[in-house]
Design a protein around this motif. Structure first.
Motif, PDB file in Angstrom:
ATOM      1  N   GLY A   1       0.758  -1.170  -0.061  1.00 32.20           N
ATOM      2  CA  GLY A   1       0.099   0.093   0.054  1.00 32.20           C
ATOM      3  C   GLY A   1       0.935   1.260   0.046  1.00 32.20           C
ATOM      4  O   GLY A   1       2.024   1.176   0.602  1.00 32.20           O
ATOM      5  N   LYS A   2       0.269   2.310  -0.557  1.00 26.97           N
ATOM      6  CA  LYS A   2       1.060   3.442  -0.457  1.00 26.97           C
ATOM      7  C   LYS A   2       1.479   4.185   1.164  1.00 26.97           C
ATOM      8  O   LYS A   2       2.480   4.813   1.195  1.00 26.97           O
ATOM      9  CB  LYS A   2      -0.109   4.720  -1.077  1.00 26.97           C
ATOM     10  CG  LYS A   2       0.529   6.232  -1.473  1.00 26.97           C
ATOM     11  CD  LYS A   2      -0.653   6.933  -2.220  1.00 26.97           C
ATOM     12  CE  LYS A   2      -0.316   8.100  -2.555  1.00 26.97           C
ATOM     13  NZ  LYS A   2       0.984   8.847  -2.072  1.00 26.97           N
ATOM     14  N   HIS A   3       0.638   3.689   1.877  1.00 26.89           N
ATOM     15  CA  HIS A   3       0.927   4.229   3.140  1.00 26.89           C
ATOM     16  C   HIS A   3       2.162   3.251   3.822  1.00 26.89           C
ATOM     17  O   HIS A   3       2.721   3.829   4.765  1.00 26.89           O
ATOM     18  CB  HIS A   3      -0.304   4.099   4.279  1.00 26.89           C
ATOM     19  CG  HIS A   3      -0.598   2.391   4.192  1.00 26.89           C
ATOM     20  ND1 HIS A   3      -1.296   1.751   3.133  1.00 26.89           N
ATOM     21  CD2 HIS A   3      -0.539   1.529   5.206  1.00 26.89           C
ATOM     22  CE1 HIS A   3      -1.699   0.682   3.529  1.00 26.89           C
ATOM     23  NE2 HIS A   3      -1.220   0.405   4.831  1.00 26.89           N
ATOM     24  N   TYR A   4       2.745   2.689   3.163  1.00 27.65           N
ATOM     25  CA  TYR A   4       4.057   1.911   3.690  1.00 27.65           C
ATOM     26  C   TYR A   4       5.401   2.515   2.947  1.00 27.65           C
ATOM     27  O   TYR A   4       6.381   2.424   2.945  1.00 27.65           O
ATOM     28  CB  TYR A   4       4.050   0.331   3.058  1.00 27.65           C
ATOM     29  CG  TYR A   4       3.079  -0.551   4.076  1.00 27.65           C
ATOM     30  CD1 TYR A   4       3.407  -0.596   5.386  1.00 27.65           C
ATOM     31  CD2 TYR A   4       2.062  -1.063   3.508  1.00 27.65           C
ATOM     32  CE1 TYR A   4       2.693  -1.282   6.187  1.00 27.65           C
ATOM     33  CE2 TYR A   4       1.226  -1.876   4.420  1.00 27.65           C
ATOM     34  CZ  TYR A   4       1.569  -2.198   5.691  1.00 27.65           C
ATOM     35  OH  TYR A   4       0.716  -2.687   6.507  1.00 27.65           O
TER      36      TYR A   4
ATOM     37  N   THR B   1       8.803   3.811  10.060  1.00 26.70           N
ATOM     38  CA  THR B   1       9.497   3.143  11.454  1.00 26.70           C
ATOM     39  C   THR B   1       9.216   3.881  12.598  1.00 26.70           C
ATOM     40  O   THR B   1       9.053   3.462  13.729  1.00 26.70           O
ATOM     41  CB  THR B   1      11.093   3.238  11.167  1.00 26.70           C
ATOM     42  OG1 THR B   1      11.383   2.589   9.806  1.00 26.70           O
ATOM     43  CG2 THR B   1      11.780   2.783  12.224  1.00 26.70           C
ATOM     44  N   ALA B   2       8.717   5.185  12.393  1.00 23.17           N
ATOM     45  CA  ALA B   2       8.522   6.030  13.419  1.00 23.17           C
ATOM     46  C   ALA B   2       6.993   5.503  14.001  1.00 23.17           C
ATOM     47  O   ALA B   2       6.537   5.556  15.284  1.00 23.17           O
ATOM     48  CB  ALA B   2       8.464   7.434  13.261  1.00 23.17           C
ATOM     49  N   GLU B   3       6.161   5.027  13.160  1.00 18.95           N
ATOM     50  CA  GLU B   3       5.054   4.469  13.441  1.00 18.95           C
ATOM     51  C   GLU B   3       5.203   3.314  14.368  1.00 18.95           C
ATOM     52  O   GLU B   3       4.464   3.124  15.250  1.00 18.95           O
ATOM     53  CB  GLU B   3       4.157   4.258  12.128  1.00 18.95           C
ATOM     54  CG  GLU B   3       2.826   3.423  12.609  1.00 18.95           C
ATOM     55  CD  GLU B   3       2.296   2.664  11.365  1.00 18.95           C
ATOM     56  OE1 GLU B   3       2.665   3.023  10.343  1.00 18.95           O
ATOM     57  OE2 GLU B   3       1.150   2.132  11.494  1.00 18.95           O
ATOM     58  N   HIS B   4       6.058   2.288  14.027  1.00 19.73           N
ATOM     59  CA  HIS B   4       6.489   1.107  14.838  1.00 19.73           C
ATOM     60  C   HIS B   4       6.656   1.472  16.274  1.00 19.73           C
ATOM     61  O   HIS B   4       6.175   0.900  17.327  1.00 19.73           O
ATOM     62  CB  HIS B   4       7.732   0.454  14.421  1.00 19.73           C
ATOM     63  CG  HIS B   4       7.324  -0.520  13.109  1.00 19.73           C
ATOM     64  ND1 HIS B   4       7.388  -2.054  13.255  1.00 19.73           N
ATOM     65  CD2 HIS B   4       6.863  -0.253  11.922  1.00 19.73           C
ATOM     66  CE1 HIS B   4       7.197  -2.412  12.367  1.00 19.73           C
ATOM     67  NE2 HIS B   4       6.780  -1.603  11.300  1.00 19.73           N
TER      68      HIS B   4
ATOM     69  N   GLY C   1       6.157  -3.639   5.403  1.00 18.46           N
ATOM     70  CA  GLY C   1       6.586  -2.285   4.967  1.00 18.46           C
ATOM     71  C   GLY C   1       7.978  -2.020   4.957  1.00 18.46           C
ATOM     72  O   GLY C   1       8.809  -3.168   4.969  1.00 18.46           O
ATOM     73  N   LEU C   2       8.285  -0.854   4.411  1.00 18.11           N
ATOM     74  CA  LEU C   2       9.695  -0.441   4.289  1.00 18.11           C
ATOM     75  C   LEU C   2      10.088   0.336   5.475  1.00 18.11           C
ATOM     76  O   LEU C   2       9.266   1.299   6.025  1.00 18.11           O
ATOM     77  CB  LEU C   2      10.077   0.481   3.082  1.00 18.11           C
ATOM     78  CG  LEU C   2       9.296  -0.108   1.932  1.00 18.11           C
ATOM     79  CD1 LEU C   2       9.458   0.932   0.617  1.00 18.11           C
ATOM     80  CD2 LEU C   2      10.306  -1.253   1.522  1.00 18.11           C
TER      81      LEU C   2
END
Ligand SMILES: [Zn+2]
Length: 145
Positions: free
Chosen positions: A2-5, A12-15, A114-115
Motif C-alpha cells: 500500500g501507498k501508506h508503507y 519506522t516512527a509508526e512502529h 512495509g519499508l
C-alpha cells in the motif's frame, strides 16, 4: 504494497509510536494508519482523551528510542509461530505462510511487510501535530523533523 508503507522513516516512527503506546497505556497498536512523507496519522482504540502531560511523555519516549541509534532488523518465522506471539489482524493474507518480523533493537517486534530504515537515528525527531479523541478512538497526527 500500500501507498501508506512507502515512507520508511515515517513508517519506522509508526512502529516506535505503537510500542510506546502499548507500553505506556496497555492499549493495542493502532488499528488504522495513514503514513505520508509530510505528516502521518494513527488511530487507536482508547478509553479517553490524551492529557497534555501524556502527549509530552509519548513524544519524549518516542524520541528517546529514535535518538539512541537503535538497529532495525528482520527475521522470518512461520505464520503459525507468529500467531502465538503477535496480533496478525493488520497483516494482509498475501503476506504468506512465512512472515517477516521487524525488530527495533530489543524495544519492539512486529510482523510487517512495509519499508523501514536500518537504524532509528535515520528517522529524525518525532513531533506531535495534534491529538483528538472521539467515541473511543484516539487519533494522533505527527510529523518528523
Ligand atoms: Zn513496518
Amino acid at each position: 504494497m500500500g501507498k501508506h508503507y512507502d515512507d520508511p522513516r515515517m513508517h519506522t516512527a509508526e512502529h516506535v509510536l505503537n510500542s510506546v503506546m502499548v507500553r505506556r497505556f496497555g492499549c493495542e497498536r493502532c488499528f488504522s494508519s495513514h503514513i505520508n512523507p509530510g505528516k502521518s496519522k494513527c488511530d487507536y482504540h482508547f478509553p479517553r482523551p490524551l492529557e497534555e502531560t501524556e502527549r509530552r511523555e509519548i513524544e519524549e519516549a518516542v524520541n528517546a528510542v529514535l535518538s539512541t541509534g537503535t538497529p532495525v532488523s528482520e527475521e522470518y518465522m512461520s505464520r503459525k509461530e507468529a500467531e502465538a506471539l503477535f496480533n496478525l489482524a493488520r497483516l494482509p493474507e498475501s503476506a504468506g505462510d512465512t512472515l517477516r518480523i521487524v525488530r527495533i533493537g530489543a524495544y519492539d517486534a512486529c510482523p510487517c511487510i512495509g519499508l523501514h530504515v536500518r537504524n532509528t537515528e535515520e528517522v529524525g525527531v518525532f513531533r506531535f501535530i495534534s491529538h483528538e479523541w472521539n467515541d473511543g478512538i484516539l487519533r494522533v497526527r505527527f510529523k518528523l523533523s
